[in-house]
Enzyme design. Sequence first.
Site, PDB file in Angstrom:
ATOM      1  N   HIS A 354       0.797  -1.224   0.000  1.00  0.00           N
ATOM      2  CA  HIS A 354       0.000   0.000   0.000  1.00  0.00           C
ATOM      3  C   HIS A 354       0.827   1.271   0.000  1.00  0.00           C
ATOM      4  CE1 HIS A 354      -3.930  -1.909   0.886  1.00  0.00           C
ATOM      5  NE2 HIS A 354      -3.191  -2.797   1.530  1.00  0.00           N
ATOM      6  N   LYS A 535      -8.524  13.854   4.093  1.00  0.00           N
ATOM      7  CA  LYS A 535      -7.604  12.724   4.105  1.00  0.00           C
ATOM      8  C   LYS A 535      -6.574  12.996   5.198  1.00  0.00           C
ATOM      9  CE  LYS A 535      -6.705  13.724  -0.336  1.00  0.00           C
ATOM     10  NZ  LYS A 535      -6.883  12.459  -1.011  1.00  0.00           N
ATOM     11  N   THR A 643      -8.697   6.278  -2.158  1.00  0.00           N
ATOM     12  CA  THR A 643     -10.040   5.703  -2.288  1.00  0.00           C
ATOM     13  C   THR A 643     -11.083   6.795  -2.057  1.00  0.00           C
ATOM     14  OG1 THR A 643      -9.744   4.956  -0.004  1.00  0.00           O
ATOM     15  CG2 THR A 643      -9.552   3.299  -1.738  1.00  0.00           C
ATOM     16  N   LYS A 647     -14.844   7.842  -3.858  1.00  0.00           N
ATOM     17  CA  LYS A 647     -16.103   8.149  -3.157  1.00  0.00           C
ATOM     18  C   LYS A 647     -16.681   9.467  -3.668  1.00  0.00           C
ATOM     19  CE  LYS A 647     -14.090   5.628   0.608  1.00  0.00           C
ATOM     20  NZ  LYS A 647     -13.162   5.711   1.749  1.00  0.00           N
TER      21      LYS A 647
HETATM   22  C1  26V Z   1       2.301   2.187   7.940  1.00  0.00           C
HETATM   23  C2  26V Z   1       2.626   2.132   9.246  1.00  0.00           C
HETATM   24  C3  26V Z   1       4.039   2.041   9.593  1.00  0.00           C
HETATM   25  C4  26V Z   1       4.218   1.358  10.887  1.00  0.00           C
HETATM   26  C5  26V Z   1       3.369   1.944  11.970  1.00  0.00           C
HETATM   27  C6  26V Z   1       1.903   2.022  11.639  1.00  0.00           C
HETATM   28  C7  26V Z   1       1.612   2.144  10.208  1.00  0.00           C
HETATM   29  C8  26V Z   1       0.303   2.239   9.806  1.00  0.00           C
HETATM   30  C9  26V Z   1      -0.010   2.303   8.483  1.00  0.00           C
HETATM   31  C10 26V Z   1       0.998   2.278   7.559  1.00  0.00           C
HETATM   32  C11 26V Z   1       0.721   2.190   6.118  1.00  0.00           C
HETATM   33  C12 26V Z   1       0.091   3.287   5.519  1.00  0.00           C
HETATM   34  C13 26V Z   1      -0.137   2.865   4.141  1.00  0.00           C
HETATM   35  C14 26V Z   1      -1.462   3.317   3.655  1.00  0.00           C
HETATM   36  O1  26V Z   1      -2.383   3.591   4.397  1.00  0.00           O
HETATM   37  N1  26V Z   1      -1.552   3.361   2.369  1.00  0.00           N
HETATM   38  C15 26V Z   1      -2.754   3.802   1.711  1.00  0.00           C
HETATM   39  O2  26V Z   1      -3.459   2.648   1.318  1.00  0.00           O
HETATM   40  C16 26V Z   1      -4.667   2.985   0.665  1.00  0.00           C
HETATM   41  C17 26V Z   1      -5.392   1.695   0.385  1.00  0.00           C
HETATM   42  O3  26V Z   1      -4.697   0.931  -0.520  1.00  0.00           O
HETATM   43  C18 26V Z   1      -4.357   3.756  -0.597  1.00  0.00           C
HETATM   44  O4  26V Z   1      -5.565   4.117  -1.199  1.00  0.00           O
HETATM   45  C19 26V Z   1      -3.554   5.004  -0.279  1.00  0.00           C
HETATM   46  O5  26V Z   1      -3.160   5.645  -1.453  1.00  0.00           O
HETATM   47  C20 26V Z   1      -2.331   4.633   0.519  1.00  0.00           C
HETATM   48  O6  26V Z   1      -1.653   5.777   0.978  1.00  0.00           O
END
Ligand code: 26V
Length: 798
Positions: A354, A535, A643, A647
Amino acid sequence: MKDTQLPSAETVREEILHHITFSMGKDPDHASVYDWRMALSLAIRDRVVAPWFAATRRTWEEKRKRVYYLSMEFLIGRMLEDAAINLGLRAICREAIEGLGQDWETVVENEPDAALGNGGLGRLAACYMESMATLGCPGYGYGIRYEHGLFKQRFEGGRQVETPEDWLKQRHPWEFERPEAAYEIGFKGHVETLDGKPHWIPGETVLAEAYDMPIIGWEGKWANTLRLWSAKPTELFDLARFNHGDYAAAAEPEALARTLSRVLYPDDTTYAGKELRLKQEYFLTSAALQDIMRRHLASGYTLEELPDYVAIQMNDTHPAIAGPELIRILVDLHDMEFETALEITMQCLGYTNHTLLPEALERWATYLMGTVLPRHMQIIEKIDSWHRRTYPKRAHFVGIVKHQEVRMGELAFITSHKVNGVSALHTELIKRNLFPELDALHPGRIINQTNGITPRRWLRMANPALSHLIIDTIGEGWEADLDKLRTLEPYADDAGFREAFMGAKRHNKVHLAEWVHESQGITIDPDAIFDIQVKRIHEYKRQLLNILQTIADWHAIRENPQADFQPRVKFFGGKAAPGYHTAKQIIRLINDVARVVNNDPYVDGRLKIVYPPNYNVSMAERLIPAADLSEQISTAGKEASGTGNMKFALNGALTIGTLDGANVEIREQVGAENFFLFGMTADEVMERRRDPEHARNAILESQPLQDVLQMIAEGRFSPEEPERYHDLVHNMWHSDYFLVASDFEAYRTAQKEVDTAFADRAGWAKMAVLNTARMGFFSSDRAIKGYMDEIWTTRSAL
Ligand code: 26V
């Protein structure tokens, strides 16, 4: 669901009264809104249980393959109305509750959001759960039952202040505690060799106890389970220590357990490498895998048959310890050969990536991994050396363990049979920039599954006005087959329909304006352009670009108050990670600018800035249906998909956006002429960054931008502290990694095109209708079908 199967409002009214009396123990005359909400939830829940049991029973009887969606986040939001909608009961429930003298909206809004996620990744998991239920794809979601979800946001003097979220303070009517479904989870300790075999003796243990939530699909035809794990101590307290008077030490086991599922990590920006986070990840993964193995073996299947009955999807690398854990279970507990175990593991696992942001990619210090999960560290080394041996032609730097770190992306990749990106562009960039060597070694493993959203929640539920217009025009059926919206296309040329369409939009805008007035004390004009960016606050999402352009508009109005200016309301919404200083400065700047602009008599209401605090799923449901313009303006190459963009467009907002993430595909679907494109492409971004002077040059080429930066630097928006934004301005001149300056003029030009287009009411309406009509592709049903066919190899049970 057939109307004939539906209960009457009278019946539901009786059921609510029954629950008020016997579940809430209240005399209806003295029941509070909370009591009514509970009673209504329980009445609806009673009707979920039968389809839920039926689905579970059929999955067993028909020996179906199950999909397990492992995610550290499920951003569910409210459940009551969603369940009512999917059971076809919303109108009936409304009539029933209003017959009891209660206001429907008040009762629905009494429910706290289940905010067990940060943003896109968590909300995607929630949409996918709903689509799996709608499609009759037998499956479970596995997550953590955080006692505290994402923090609540307040503004104090324009600054973000976080307070703990407390959704479980009240009873949660949608969950069932399952004390019998509990597993021991080990941490730390050491590995012994017994009879020539490795044996992990954990030094700490906690219990993972299950709480189940039914997830009901459209028309109640199928229901799956979201199983969330809560940590409990394996022993309540150390009685010996307690009796010695050492009360704090006696409570240690309990303290460890309570901490584990206490709170969601709120930072989706930077990877921090915290021990507790690793423990949470293993806690979820180990509990899930033990549960999966128990179910598999209880069905009488062999271990070799695992891939025939089990598909496990890892939502990002957060549960990527699943690979080593499954291998550990097969090798250490079931005496399987390592390579056979690895092969079976790979066939079961899939990994969704992601993010490409290097700072968000998980890497654990081998020291930490070796301490918290000593046996897993050995297995990780073994997988790594197996991979090196098996693919000797790989480049020397390809591997899982590097520079004394375990790279979770590489681990997830190597232990999965499919790796997917979340939009076409993102998948290309995964291949090209993130995993080029692994892609070459494993051609065909990386595939794309463009994200989707559930039309039940994001259109049918959130936008009754538009839903009813659509139903009146083309009938029902689009809710479960969103491509049917295409039949609306011809109506784009029908003036009557266009008026009705814009009438629904205006209805939503008036409703939103009332709420803004009540909650924020700001008066806004429902006929202005509602321009919305909601967002998480991130530099790459470029809320800064938006507010700088807003300042430029404000300046232009003041310079030339008589000029014809299309009235606008700029909405912002979103939280910053608590430790993300720059993002917090951007929040403060938006609030400072809002204070000045909203109180400026020269502006005379033609420009307003609204930033309601604590953006969450419920606020999204309120804002998105009322949007004219959707801001999707990330630096190209940075937003994996987005996403929210889907919407908005589904609800008839036009997008102003860059060629990033799923914007690219949205534009293809709705037509380039119905989309306000601007800015550099991902390739141009890379090229531009090579010029060390890019920021300075771009600023020097734009007088409006120079003026805006000058005003900020002079303290026009922070007169009490003129130097407040010096760092921000300095960064704009000297670094500007996300290329705000380089895209500024293009963005301004696109915004002018928006003004012109909005002035043409019929033209705008036509574009808006075509956006809604052409968004069928972005249903999460389409996405889940893609996963079922190409990753999970599973079929619908319906
Ligand atoms: C990373 C981390 C790093 C460790 C600590 C906690 C934590 C929590 C979340 C994340 C990942 C974030 C990645 C994310 O949310 N990506 C998003 O995913 C969506 C669904 O696929 C996408 O539409 C967005 O563009 C993207 O930023």
